[in-house]
Motif scaffolding. Structure first.
Motif, mmCIF file in Angstrom:
data_model
loop_
_atom_site.group_PDB
_atom_site.id
_atom_site.type_symbol
_atom_site.label_atom_id
_atom_site.label_comp_id
_atom_site.label_asym_id
_atom_site.label_seq_id
_atom_site.Cartn_x
_atom_site.Cartn_y
_atom_site.Cartn_z
ATOM 1 N N LYS A 180 0.832 -1.206 0.000
ATOM 2 C CA LYS A 180 0.000 0.000 0.000
ATOM 3 C C LYS A 180 0.862 1.250 0.000
ATOM 4 O O LYS A 180 0.557 2.228 -0.709
ATOM 5 N N GLU A 181 1.944 1.241 0.783
ATOM 6 C CA GLU A 181 2.835 2.393 0.828
ATOM 7 C C GLU A 181 3.555 2.600 -0.499
ATOM 8 O O GLU A 181 3.756 3.742 -0.935
ATOM 9 N N LYS A 182 3.927 1.518 -1.154
ATOM 10 C CA LYS A 182 4.572 1.644 -2.452
ATOM 11 C C LYS A 182 3.620 2.253 -3.477
ATOM 12 O O LYS A 182 4.024 3.089 -4.293
ATOM 13 N N LYS A 183 2.377 1.826 -3.432
ATOM 14 C CA LYS A 183 1.391 2.391 -4.368
ATOM 15 C C LYS A 183 1.183 3.880 -4.099
ATOM 16 O O LYS A 183 1.115 4.695 -5.032
ATOM 17 N N THR A 184 1.094 4.245 -2.829
ATOM 18 C CA THR A 184 0.948 5.659 -2.484
ATOM 19 C C THR A 184 2.157 6.456 -2.935
ATOM 20 O O THR A 184 2.033 7.595 -3.435
ATOM 21 N N GLN A 185 3.342 5.882 -2.791
ATOM 22 C CA GLN A 185 4.562 6.565 -3.215
ATOM 23 C C GLN A 185 4.563 6.820 -4.719
ATOM 24 O O GLN A 185 4.876 7.931 -5.175
ATOM 25 N N LEU A 186 4.188 5.810 -5.498
ATOM 26 C CA LEU A 186 4.143 5.976 -6.952
ATOM 27 C C LEU A 186 3.098 7.005 -7.367
ATOM 28 O O LEU A 186 3.339 7.839 -8.258
#
Length: 1278
Positions: A557-563
């Motif tokens: 989830k954090e990776k998706k938010t970062q992208l």
């Protein structure tokens, strides 16, 4: 094993299973701790508790179907709960069935359950149950403890004990819940259990006290739940009764009324019984154990009282109980507590549960007003967990107290400011909690109209004012270098505001609306800095440097938010950044921050989003900025931006590469043209030409740092510029500094190209020539008159020597062996001279600032950092063996601990010789200043001696590893001391004899056999007359000899690596005779190995002397030097007490050769010294033994074992250390009269005012406050 004190509580069991207590059921307890005082109501016809139960002849084994089903027949209750394989409901139901069958057998199993849960191996048998008093039973169980281990089930670790505590607590709760309708009112089971737990909680044994307190508190919690259910049932019954009574006479059911009255009467009787039980537990256990010496026990009490107040607030949430939580917030850490601040943490978590419930806030008014200051001070607690919970509690106070009180009345502006500055704390949980508090205080108050209005963007959005508030707060805090910490603190709670980049851009670019105040220049700078920090936080997803332990693995989830954030920020700023750069192009600080934004872009968006025209606009703006500015920070930001955009993975690479090449071509051509004109012979360059050359050189150097400019061949032009500066000596300082830096980059980029292996052999030859020529050039600049030029040349030289040292061929790069460069002796000498002249100077000499005290202090700190960096660069050369280790002698004189540690790892002996050489150099310098007749009490000599002591400490405790190095150190020191004879004759001490006083600081590091060897080596240099001298000038020799003789034979155990210091206590109080010692193997080898360095020229005359006899002692002590006046005194008659302590002398033959007069004098002096040494050692042995006994007794009383010296009352063991405040603490707290009074039913309840103030303001104790480590705290205070 110490027996437990006589306890008032006794186990009483009735004779028959259906007996009732008689009217004399009150326990015979003076202080009311173990009695069920309650309201004093006693039921009629109940037998006294003094009557012992009969029918105990049956077996005590468990008999229930549940155990048989699981193959655990006759297993005791403790084993069942310990295994945790059975459902607790079934375990309790089986015990209840056993209790109904034979309650004495079941109760005995329950008693043994609590005993065994305490870790006691003893079993309470039926005989003990019938015939022994409870105090006798507890004393008997105390004797059954295992003295070798202090562990018990609640503290044990391992898989089988992992869930024991939870199972133990669950069992007690389920037991009361299943027995709440009948068994707990039989006045047998609960009376016995409470009496047992009260007695155990009063034990000196920690295991008993800890386990019984936990059981009693959980039992109390279960009873509170029962009381709450009874209160609800009474309210329901009362409501039904009144509803039935209000009916018309014809419809009223009298039978139902009588039934409801009878039910209400039974419920009231049950409630009275529960009150009696709770009063007994509260008075008998809680009011004593909440101030126990053990932190875990205090924490249990505070945690449970918080549960009671939250669960049954009508009965417990009042000042009578809140005061215990308030007092305990001042808890201090005890000597045996393992978890720091655990009790204070439990107080805060308990209060959080109360403040979170809005319905309970009205009852917390007085508590809040009295203990608010303490809660605020706990935000600076030395334990970070406590500080975090204190801030969270204040946040709850901020949110919910305003319902009943004005928030400003509760938390003043000073209180809030003390929390605000914690957003800059280096500890992230503290900072995040403070950020949430800041957000609730400043940003959560929105106008209701804002939510009803349609959502707007940009300057008109709701977040515009909030962003301005953030900027204002940042500027008022005056910590402008730490915006990243402020953003990180508020990132979790104010993400919506911090990611509103459209609003930030609008505030910077759009004109303000009519009547709206525009941002000032200072506010715009702060907003740009905050905007940059938010973009970095969103793109990197980790805290700033100094806050956190490193990058963590992001979730999906954090990776998706970062992208998503990177895509969104690129789309926004790809369009807005050129406009921002155009508006603020002349402001260096704003441009520097704005140019860092493209480093976080997703460059693919320029292509997929068809934003190439905005990219071209960005490149034009960057080029204009490069041509306008000469500031190093701005130019480096432009260089990094080009480096980020020139990524071959993206399609925009060619476009950016062309723009970069055009820019660099223009700058290099301009530099060569300007340099040619600047270096023309016969013409003096004017300031304009120098400025043009410097500006162009700055731009080229800034780009050379991140880009390979080798194709432009800048080495020749820069070397020519540097050579001209050496020849003429009038080259401007900044031009030389940047030319040195640019040439350094040329060498490094050439090395990188050669290291890749794709270059030709000619490239390596060229690199070697350029490197050596550049090193010579830097060496010549070390003598420059300009400090900045010398520092730059020194730093570059240290870097190049380290890079091109023998380390260059490591890692399979043997092909670079031709590039290895070893510095010559002249270069090493120049580097060392620079360090001594520029680094080790007085701080006042290096600071010439006169612009005020604050600027002067800042300048001193900056100069100190600069000198540290220079010293670190040179120390690396020593550590990596680039320069000779002996050159570090002057460095070691300044006590460089880390460098000494590294050099000792390389060569212990050479490091020791370097240390003694540095001391010798300091000694020679002192002699040249003070002369040979200096005072040994002078500050110069004492400073050298103190440095020697600190050197000695660096050798550590492992004498085996440092044996050879220490011996060689003493050898060099002795030779130095006798090196220079006194020109006045042999009757005067050598000029360097005082150096032996310095050398004696290392005597304690010698092993026993080495002390004798060094002593023999010392006597080679001594003459007969030296041994007879007693003047003050000879005291260093006397002191050094004593340091070698003291403990020379009493080291019964040398310190060896791997031997635990815990085993170094005194093994025996009796001294063993010296003849019983066996020569150690290492001692035998030392005598032979020491001959190697003891051999000297045969022409040296060895004095005819008798070695002083060595004394033997078995007391383990640190070697201590004797004062000369204690070792050499007048002739004393030997008393009989001293005679029997002298060591047996070697038998002499009957026909001895008569000794000459000199030999006799020497022998007599040695005998006197021996007698005085024996007397001194005897006195020290007596004192050491007395100290040892005292320490052992203290350790037994206050150790971490099972026995604890905290008999009641244990006020002295409470967490408060000030005895003078104990009376204040107990003021208003009447343990014998305060009862638990459950409230009346709700429909007859009237609102009552708060009880009289139970809080004693004088009970506020000393606070345990830490100095929170946060950045820029001093600057924050105004």
């Amino acid at each position: 094993m110490l027996a437990a004190p006589e306890l008032q509580t006794e186990f009483h069991y009735p004779q028959d299973s259906d007996t009732r207590f008689s009217s004399d059921t009150d326990f015979d307890d003076l202080d009311g701790r173990n009695a069920f005082l309650g309201k004093g109501k006693v039921k009629k016809g109940k037998k006294g508790p003094g009557e012992k139960g009969k029918g105990m002849g049956k077996g005590v084994g468990r008999m229930n179907g549940h155990h048989q089903e699981n193959g655990m027949e006759n297993m005791m209750l403790f084993e069942v709960v310990k295994l945790g394989k059975s459902a607790m409901q079934s375990v309790v139901d089986d015990w209840i069935e056993c209790y109904k069958h034979d309650r004495d057998v079941a109760l005995l199993d329950l008693i043994n359950f609590f005993i065994q849960c305490s870790g006691c191996k003893g079993i309470v048998t039926g005989e003990m149950f019938r015939n022994m008093q409870n105090s006798e039973i507890i004393r008997k169980m105390t004797e059954e403890f295992d003295e070798d281990s202090g562990d018990y089930p609640l503290t044990m670790t391992g898989p089988q004990w992992k869930k024991f505590k939870s199972s133990f607590c669950e069992f007690i709760g389920v037991l009361v819940r299943q027995c709440q309708y009948s068994i707990i009112y039989d006045e047998y089971m609960m009376d016995t259990v409470i009496s047992l737990l009260t007695g155990l909680s009063d034990s000196q044994v920690r295991a008993f006290r800890h386990t019984s307190t936990l059981a009693a508190m959980k039992l109390m919690t279960a009873l509170v739940n029962v009381a709450l259910n009874l209160s609800i049932n009474m309210d329901n019954t009362q409501r039904q009764y009144e509803a039935e009574r209000n009916k018309m006479i014809g419809k009223r059911a009298n039978d139902r009324l009588e039934l409801l009255l009878q039910k209400r009467k039974e419920l009231q009787e049950n409630q009275d019984e529960i009150e009696n039980m709770m009063n007994a537990i509260f008075k008998g256990v809680f009011v004593h154990r909440y101030r126990d010496a053990i932190a875990e026990i205090r924490a249990i009490c505070i945690e449970e009282i918080g549960v009671w107040m939250k669960m049954y607030s009508d009965a417990f949430l009042n000042d009578s109980y809140l005061k215990y939580v308030g007092w305990t917030m001042h808890d201090k850490v005890d000597s045996v507590g393992t978890q720091q601040g655990e009790v204070r943490l439990k107080c805060l978590t308990a209060l959080q549960g109360l403040y979170y419930n809005r319905e309970l806030n009205a009852k917390l008014e007085l508590f809040t007003s009295r203990f608010k200051d303490r809660i605020v001070s706990m935000t600076l607690d030395k334990e970070y967990d406590v500080a975090v919970q204190a801030i969270k509690l204040l946040t709850l106070v901020l949110q919910y107290v305003h319902i009943t009180l004005s928030t400003d009345e509760v938390l003043t502006a000073e209180d809030c400011e003390s929390v605000y500055h914690l957003v800059y704390s280096a500890h992230r949980p503290v900072a995040v909690a403070a950020g949430e508090f800041l957000f609730k205080k400043l940003f959560s108050h929105r106008d209701p109209e804002d939510d009803s209005m349609p959502k707007r963007r940009g300057r008109q959005s709701v977040n515009a004012n909030l962003i301005k508030t953030t900027v204002f707060f940042f500027l008022e805090s005056e910590l402008h270098e730490h915006a990243a910490y402020l953003v990180d603190s508020m990132w979790d709670c104010a993400t919506e505001i911090l990611k509103d980049w459209e609003c930030m851009i609008s505030l910077l670019l759009d004109e303000p609306f009519p009547g709206e105040e525009a941002l000032t220049d200072r506010q715009e700078t702060a907003l740009i800095e905050i905007m940059l920090c938010t973009i970095r936080q969103a793109a990197e997803c980790h805290p700033p440097v100094g806050r956190g332990t490193g990058k963590r693995v992001l979730t999906a989830k954090e990776k998706k938010t970062q992208l998503d954030d990177r895509t969104r920020m690129t789309e926004i700023f790809a369009i807005a950044l050129p406009a921002l750069l155009a508006k603020y192009s002349v402001d260096a600080e704003k441009v520097t921050n704005l140019l860092q934004l493209p480093q976080f872009f997703d460059l693919e968006i320029y292509t997929t989003g068809r934003l190439e025209k905005h990219l071209d606009s960005l490149l034009r703006q960057i080029r204009e900025i490069v041509e306008k500015h000469t500031d190093t920070d701005v130019l480096e930001a432009c260089s990094k931006t080009y480096h980020s955009l020139c990524n071959e993975e993206f399609t925009i690479f060619n476009r950016v590469d062309i723009a970069r090449s055009q820019l660099l071509d223009e700058q290099v051509d301009k530099f060569n043209r300007l340099l040619e004109d600047f270096l023309q012979e016969g013409e003096d360059p004017d300031e304009d030409d120098a400025y043009q050359v410097l500006s162009t050189l700055k731009r080229i150097t800034a780009f050379y740092n991140a880009h390979d400019l080798s194709k432009w061949d800048l080495f020749t032009s820069n070397y020519k510029l540097l050579n001209t500066g050496i020849e003429n000596g009038d080259m401007p300082e900044q031009i030389v500094v940047h030319a040195l830096q640019c040439t350094h980059y040329v060498i490094l980029w050439s090395l990188a190209k050669v290291s890749e292996g794709s270059s030709k052999k000619e490239d390596m030859v060229t690199l070697r020539k350029q490197m050596r020529a550049f090193c010579l050039m830097c060496q010549r600049y070390l003598t420059s008159v300009n400090t900045a030029v010398k520092e730059q040349a020194f730093t570059i030289l240290c870097d190049l020597l380290l890079i091109f040292s023998h380390q260059i061929i490591s890692g399979g790069r043997e092909a670079l062996e031709a590039l290895i460069h070893t510095p010559e002796a002249s270069l090493q000498s120049d580097l060392l001279s620079f360090i001594m002249d520029q680094v080790f100077i007085d701080q006042d000499e290096d600071s010439n600032s006169t612009d005020g005290q604050q600027d002067d202090e800042a300048g001193k700190i900056e100069a100190l950092h600069k000198r540290r960096n220079l010293l670190a660069a040179y120390c690396k050369l020593i550590i990596y063996n680039v320069v000779e280790m002996s050159t570090g002698a002057d460095i070691f004189k300044q006590y460089m601990r880390e460098t000494m540690s590294k050099t000792r790892q390389i060569d212990k002996i050479q490091c020791a010789k370097t240390l003694i050489l540095s001391l010798q150099q300091l000694f020679n310098e002192m002699l040249s200043e003070l002369g040979p007749s200096f005072d040994r009490s002078s500050s110069a000599f004492c400073g050298i001696k103190e440095l020697a002591r600190r050197f000695s400490l660096t050798f550590g405790l492992d004498q085996v590893k440092t044996r050879e190095a220490i011996a060689m150190l003493h050898k060099d020191g002795i030779e130095f001391a006798f090196k220079e004879p006194n020109p006045q004759g042999e009757g005067h001490p050598p000029l360097n004899l005082a150096f032996l006083d310095i050398l004696s600081e290392f005597s304690s590091k010698l092993m026993r056999q080495d002390k004798r060897t060094v002593h023999m080596y010392l006597e080679r240099f001594m003459t007969f007359q030296m041994a007879l001298q007693r003047e003050d000038c000879w005291l260093p020799l006397i002191s050094y000899r004593n340091s070698l003789q003291a403990g020379g034979d009493d080291d019964t155990m040398s310190v060896v690596s791997g031997i635990s210091s815990r085993g170094s206590s005194v093994r025996s109080k009796k001294a063993k005779p010296a003849t019983a010692k066996r020569k150690l193997p290492e001692e035998e080898s030392s005598s032979s190995s020491s001959d190697m360095w003891m051999s000297r020229e045969q022409s040296m005359q060895t004095p005819v002397m008798m070695p002083s006899p060595h004394l033997t002692s078995t007391i383990m002590r640190e070697p201590k030097r004797l004062r000369p006046e204690e070792s050499y005194m007048g002739v004393y008659s030997m008393t009989p007490d001293h005679q029997h302590h002298t060591l047996p002398q070697t038998p002499q033959p009957h026909h001895q050769t008569p000794m000459d007069y000199n030999t006799q004098v020497t022998w007599m002096l040695a005998q006197r010294q021996q007698q005085e040494e024996v007397a001194r050692q005897q006195q020290e042995r007596a004192m050491n033994y007395a100290k040892l006994r005292s320490n052992l007794q203290h350790a037994i009383r206050r150790g971490t074992g099972l026995m604890e010296d905290d008999e009641e009352p244990i006020v002295e063991d409470v967490m408060m250390s000030s005895e003078g405040r104990i009376e204040d603490l107990n003021e208003g707290m009447d343990f014998d009269t305060m009862d638990i009074d459950l409230p009346p039913s709700k429909n007859r309840r009237e609102r009552t005012e708060l009880k009289p103030d139970f809080f004693d303001p004088t009970s506020i104790m000393d606070e345990s406050v830490r100095s929170t480590h946060f950045l820029g705290y001093d600057a924050f205070q105004r």
